[in-house]
Scaffold this active site. Structure first.
Site, PDB file in Angstrom:
ATOM      1  N   TYR A 143      53.392  81.449  18.607  1.00  0.00           N
ATOM      2  CA  TYR A 143      53.747  81.205  17.207  1.00  0.00           C
ATOM      3  C   TYR A 143      54.905  82.084  16.748  1.00  0.00           C
ATOM      4  O   TYR A 143      55.706  81.678  15.910  1.00  0.00           O
ATOM      5  CB  TYR A 143      52.547  81.500  16.289  1.00  0.00           C
ATOM      6  N   LYS A 189      44.271  81.697  29.704  1.00  0.00           N
ATOM      7  CA  LYS A 189      44.728  80.795  30.770  1.00  0.00           C
ATOM      8  C   LYS A 189      45.325  81.674  31.863  1.00  0.00           C
ATOM      9  O   LYS A 189      46.509  81.550  32.232  1.00  0.00           O
ATOM     10  CB  LYS A 189      45.740  79.786  30.183  1.00  0.00           C
ATOM     11  N   ASP A 221      40.976  75.514  29.105  1.00  0.00           N
ATOM     12  CA  ASP A 221      40.631  74.100  29.354  1.00  0.00           C
ATOM     13  C   ASP A 221      39.128  73.948  29.554  1.00  0.00           C
ATOM     14  O   ASP A 221      38.489  73.055  28.997  1.00  0.00           O
ATOM     15  CB  ASP A 221      41.435  73.528  30.541  1.00  0.00           C
ATOM     16  N   ASP A 245      43.713  78.372  17.479  1.00  0.00           N
ATOM     17  CA  ASP A 245      43.998  77.277  16.541  1.00  0.00           C
ATOM     18  C   ASP A 245      43.279  76.008  17.004  1.00  0.00           C
ATOM     19  O   ASP A 245      42.603  75.339  16.225  1.00  0.00           O
ATOM     20  CB  ASP A 245      45.517  77.057  16.479  1.00  0.00           C
ATOM     21  N   ASP A 249      39.419  74.289  15.501  1.00  0.00           N
ATOM     22  CA  ASP A 249      39.284  72.927  14.986  1.00  0.00           C
ATOM     23  C   ASP A 249      38.161  72.196  15.727  1.00  0.00           C
ATOM     24  O   ASP A 249      37.365  71.465  15.126  1.00  0.00           O
ATOM     25  CB  ASP A 249      40.580  72.117  15.160  1.00  0.00           C
TER      26      ASP A 249
END
Ligand code: IPM
Ligand code: MN
Length: 353
Positions: A143, A189, A221, A245, A249
């Protein structure tokens, strides 16, 4: 006692849900013997339209001098064609997070048994076990990493984490896991990304400082998959800005709706509280948005900024009672239920305090 709050309602459903958040805060304050001094300021598209800037200096000054910042939501199609740094999301929301040093974003979700039918998972008649806190790093990662460029031919973002940034967010993860079941899942990751390799090594180095915490690691993942296969395995997830983020959700969907996901963004001085969902332009102006994430964010503000734990607890209870009593906006409607308005939900919570 009177607490100073900067009220940044923002765009579209922002002001609609903010109204209910303030209604509930006022109701709890008057019966607990304290009060709030609200000062409104512009952010996002509303600020662009009025001043040309998504985060005017006056707004940032107000935030810095307030006891807490209470935010609605920003953005909308009207401002989508602006260059990135002028957009409500980047120039407004990300800028206020960065300027206030709000590195730790807490996003708790819980699936109420009464909303089980809104959970996309079907655990054969049993309510899925969803009670998860995502601790999302909020002012680093891809970001904010430099360089960033955008031309006709190329878009470049830089994913970078520095050790001190990783350490301070992991510390929040370890500490909150201590009060929420004791399991901390660090998501990265690290099979591919160097920033994640640093993340995982840093977490391992800290393990010894928190012997009571059960630290595990998971690739992002797999975490996305595990959340839907077996959400009960998670107490606290700690992760970087981008992964947080996305996974937050996903966790909100497990709890029935993004409209149920509050957040607290914590930094070294003033903290910010906002629902985790967007400004929902498609339903704005109809009085049908779910205000519960805004209301719950207000409760988090009472806890984290003002130490008013009893008042916060009363809001959590009143929200639960509102749901048990069958008040629903359209996003959390079960079979045979009828939706009520945004304002009716706010009234119902305020009455149940
Ligand atoms: C959130 C939002 C923001 C983010 C957007 C609006 C910039 O999606 O708070 O989760 O990506 O952080
Ligand atoms: Mn998001």
């Amino acid at each position: 006692m009177s607490y100073d709050i900067a009220v940044l309602s923002g765009d579209h459903i922002g002001p609609e849900v903010m109204k209910e958040g303030l209604k509930v805060l006022d109701a709890v304050a008057s019966s607990e013997g304290f009060s709030f001094n609200y000062t409104e300021a512009l952010i996002g598209g509303a600020a662009i339209d009025a001043t040309g800037s998504p985060l005017p200096k006056d707004t940032l000054d107000l935030c810095r001098s307030s006891g807490a910042v209470y935010l609605g939501s920003v953005g909308g199609p009207e401002w989508d064609n602006l260059p990135p740094e002028k957009r409500p999301e980047v120039g407004g929301l990300l800028e206020v997070r960065k300027s206030l040093g709000l590195f730790a974003n807490l996003r708790p979700v819980k699936l109420y048994p009464e909303l089980a039918s809104c959970c996309p998972l079907d655990f054969k008649g049993k309510t899925p076990d969803v009670d998860i806190l995502t601790v999302r790093e909020l002012i680093g990662c891809v970001y904010f990493g430099e360089p960033k460029t955008l031309t006709e031919e190329e878009g470049l973002d830089t994913m970078i984490y520095r050790r001190h940034e990783v350490e301070r967010i992991l510390k929040v993860g370890f500490k909150t896991a201590g009060s929420r079941g004791g399991r901390l899942c660090s998501v990265d990751k690290a099979n591919v990304l160097r920033s994640s390799m640093l993340w995982r090594k840093t977490a391992e180095n800290m393990r010894g400082d928190y012997p009571e915490i059960d630290l595990s690691h998971m690739y992002v993942d797999n975490a996305a998959m595990q959340l839907i296969l077996n959400p009960g395995q998670f107490d606290v997830i700690v992760t970087g800005n981008l992964f947080g983020d996305i996974l937050s959700d996903e966790s909100a969907a497990l709890a029935g709706s993004l409209g149920m996901l509050p957040s607290a963004s914590l930094g070294p001085s003033v903290h910010l509280f906002e629902p985790s969902g967007g400004s929902a332009p498609d339903i704005a102006g109809k009085g049908i948005a779910n205000p519960l994430a805004q209301i719950l964010s207000g409760a988090m503000m009472l806890e984290h900024s003002f130490g008013e734990f009893k008042a916060a607890g009363r809001i959590y209870k009143a929200v639960e009672k509102t749901i048990v009593d069958g008040f629903r906006t359209g996003d959390i409607l079960g079979p045979g239920e009828e939706a009520v308005s945004t304002a009716a939900i706010g009234d119902a919570v305020a009455e149940r305090l």
